[in-house]
Motif scaffolding. Structure first.
Motif, PDB file in Angstrom:
ATOM      1  N   GLN A 175       0.850  -1.188   0.000  1.00  0.00           N
ATOM      2  CA  GLN A 175       0.000   0.000   0.000  1.00  0.00           C
ATOM      3  C   GLN A 175       0.884   1.235   0.000  1.00  0.00           C
ATOM      4  O   GLN A 175       1.812   1.347   0.809  1.00  0.00           O
TER       5      GLN A 175
ATOM      6  N   VAL B 112       4.747   8.442 -11.647  1.00  0.00           N
ATOM      7  CA  VAL B 112       4.348   7.276 -10.870  1.00  0.00           C
ATOM      8  C   VAL B 112       4.275   6.057 -11.780  1.00  0.00           C
ATOM      9  O   VAL B 112       3.695   6.113 -12.860  1.00  0.00           O
TER      10      VAL B 112
ATOM     11  N   LEU C 104       3.280   2.258 -10.713  1.00  0.00           N
ATOM     12  CA  LEU C 104       2.929   1.366  -9.613  1.00  0.00           C
ATOM     13  C   LEU C 104       2.314   0.091 -10.195  1.00  0.00           C
ATOM     14  O   LEU C 104       1.103  -0.017 -10.396  1.00  0.00           O
TER      15      LEU C 104
ATOM     16  N   LEU D 289      -1.002  -2.101  -8.828  1.00  0.00           N
ATOM     17  CA  LEU D 289      -1.673  -1.466  -7.694  1.00  0.00           C
ATOM     18  C   LEU D 289      -2.920  -0.717  -8.167  1.00  0.00           C
ATOM     19  O   LEU D 289      -2.971  -0.193  -9.285  1.00  0.00           O
ATOM     20  N   ILE D 290      -3.917  -0.659  -7.298  1.00  0.00           N
ATOM     21  CA  ILE D 290      -5.194  -0.023  -7.606  1.00  0.00           C
ATOM     22  C   ILE D 290      -5.284   1.298  -6.856  1.00  0.00           C
ATOM     23  O   ILE D 290      -5.074   1.360  -5.639  1.00  0.00           O
ATOM     24  N   LYS D 291      -5.593   2.377  -7.585  1.00  0.00           N
ATOM     25  CA  LYS D 291      -5.650   3.718  -6.992  1.00  0.00           C
ATOM     26  C   LYS D 291      -7.012   3.986  -6.378  1.00  0.00           C
ATOM     27  O   LYS D 291      -8.063   3.682  -6.949  1.00  0.00           O
ATOM     28  N   GLU D 292      -6.976   4.564  -5.177  1.00  0.00           N
ATOM     29  CA  GLU D 292      -8.190   5.015  -4.500  1.00  0.00           C
ATOM     30  C   GLU D 292      -7.843   6.259  -3.702  1.00  0.00           C
ATOM     31  O   GLU D 292      -7.165   6.187  -2.676  1.00  0.00           O
TER      32      GLU D 292
ATOM     33  N   ASN E 111      -5.792   9.190  -2.596  1.00  0.00           N
ATOM     34  CA  ASN E 111      -4.339   9.445  -2.639  1.00  0.00           C
ATOM     35  C   ASN E 111      -3.523   8.207  -2.262  1.00  0.00           C
ATOM     36  O   ASN E 111      -2.378   8.323  -1.833  1.00  0.00           O
ATOM     37  N   SER E 112      -4.119   7.019  -2.417  1.00  0.00           N
ATOM     38  CA  SER E 112      -3.407   5.792  -2.076  1.00  0.00           C
ATOM     39  C   SER E 112      -3.554   4.773  -3.198  1.00  0.00           C
ATOM     40  O   SER E 112      -4.495   4.814  -4.008  1.00  0.00           O
ATOM     41  N   TRP E 113      -2.597   3.841  -3.237  1.00  0.00           N
ATOM     42  CA  TRP E 113      -2.594   2.734  -4.184  1.00  0.00           C
ATOM     43  C   TRP E 113      -2.367   1.450  -3.381  1.00  0.00           C
ATOM     44  O   TRP E 113      -1.485   1.401  -2.513  1.00  0.00           O
ATOM     45  N   SER E 114      -3.139   0.414  -3.673  1.00  0.00           N
ATOM     46  CA  SER E 114      -3.009  -0.841  -2.930  1.00  0.00           C
ATOM     47  C   SER E 114      -3.017  -2.015  -3.884  1.00  0.00           C
ATOM     48  O   SER E 114      -3.657  -1.979  -4.946  1.00  0.00           O
TER      49      SER E 114
END
Length: 280
Positions: free
Chosen positions: A231, A241, A243, A246-249, A251-254
Motif C-alpha cells: 500500500q 508514478v 505502480l 496497484l489499484i488507486k483510491e 491518494n493511495s494505491w493498494s
C-alpha cells in the motif's frame, strides 16, 4: 584489553611536492571479550571506498584504513562500559576534501564487526563509494548517510536479533539496498535530496514493514515480491508514478487483497517525490 594497533609506513604519492600526499595504512582491532555490551558504532569516512561485513567472531571489531595523512587522522575510540565505538577518520583542517583527485579517492576503509554482539550502526560516508554486507550481524538499528557516490547495502543473509529502524539518507547519489527483508527492520526511512534510491524487499520476512519516503524531488524504486501486500499513501505531489499491479483510491494505491495479505509493506510518501516506481 587494549586494542591492537599496527601503523603502516607512509607512502608519498603524486608527481610534485606541492601535490604529493602522504598515504598511510593502519589496522586496529579489539579481541572479543567474554561479556561485551551492545555496541553503538559510529563510522566516519569522508571520501574513498568503504567495505563493511560481519567478522569471523574473534574480534569485537576490526578496522583497516588507507588514508591521506596530510588531511586526515584516524579515529578509534571505544568505551567498554557503554559499548560506544567511533571508527574512521577525521579532518585535520588542511584545505578540506580533495574528492576529485585520484589519490583522495584511493582512500580505503574496511570494517568488520562480531556477528553475535548486538550492533546499532551509524555510518556517515560523505562522498565515499560504499559496499556494505550486513548479513549475519545482530543488528538493532541502522543509519547510513551517503553523499555524491553510489552505495550498495546488502543483507546477504538474515540478521540476528531484532532491528527497530533503518534510515538511509542520500544526497546527489545512488543507493541500492538489497534483500532488505533479511534485515528484520520494522521501519525504513529514506530521506535526502535529488538522489536515487532502490529498495529491494526480497529475503526472509519476519513481520510487516513500514517505509517512509522523504526524498525531495528524487527517485525511489521499490522492488517487492508479488506475494507481499503493498500500500502506497502519497501525502504530497508525485511527478511520475509507475505502480505495477496497484489499484488507486484517492491518494493511495493498494495491491489486490492487501488487507488479507500475510505479509505487508506500507509506504508513506511525505515529500514532493520526483519519481516513484513499484516493481512486483
Amino acid at each position: 584489553m587494549k586494542a591492537a594497533l599496527l601503523l603502516g609506513t607512509a607512502m608519498v604519492l603524486g608527481g610534485g611536492s606541492a601535490a604529493a600526499q602522504s598515504m598511510r595504512t593502519l589496522t586496529a582491532a579489539r579481541p572479543l571479550p567474554v561479556a561485551a555490551p551492545a555496541t553503538v558504532a559510529r563510522l566516519d569516512f569522508g571520501a574513498g571506498q568503504v567495505v563493511l561485513r560481519a567478522g569471523d567472531g574473534s574480534d569485537l571489531y576490526r578496522m583497516v584504513l588507507r588514508y591521506d595523512a596530510d588531511r586526515f587522522q584516524p579515529v578509534q575510540r571505544y568505551d567498554p562500559e557503554t559499548g560506544a565505538l567511533q571508527l574512521g577518520v577525521t579532518s585535520i583542517g588542511r584545505g578540506g576534501l580533495r574528492v576529485t583527485s585520484r589519490e583522495q579517492l584511493a582512500q580505503v576503509a574496511r570494517f568488520e564487526f562480531a556477528p553475535e554482539v548486538p550492533l546499532a550502526l551509524h555510518a556517515s560516508l560523505g562522498s565515499s563509494e560504499a559496499s556494505m554486507d550486513l548479513g549475519g550481524l545482530t543488528l538493532t538499528e541502522l543509519s547510513v548517510r551517503s553523499g555524491a557516490v553510489r552505495g550498495i547495502i546488502d543483507f546477504s543473509r538474515p540478521t540476528l536479533g531484532s532491528c527497530t529502524r533503518a534510515t538511509f539518507s542520500v544526497g546527489a547519489s545512488e543507493l541500492d539496498v538489497i534483500r532488505l527483508a533479511n534485515s528484520g527492520c520494522a521501519e525504513v526511512l529514506v530521506e535526502g535530496g535529488v538522489g536515487r534510491a532502490v529498495l529491494d524487499f526480497n529475503g526472509e520476512w519476519r513481520g510487516d514493514m513500514e517505509v517512509e519516503a522523504n526524498l525531495a524531488m528524487g527517485q525511489l524504486v521499490l522492488r517487492i515480491p508479488p506475494d507481499v501486500g503493498v500500500q502506497v499513501v502519497a501525502e504530497r505531489f508525485l511527478t511520475a508514478v509507475s505502480l505495477e499491479g496497484l489499484i488507486k483510491e484517492g491518494n493511495s494505491w493498494s495491491s489486490p487483497g492487501f488487507a488479507e495479505a500475510s505479509r505487508k509493506v506500507t509506504v508513506a510518501v511525505k515529500t514532493s517525490l520526483g519519481s516513484l516506481e513499484v516493481v512486483r
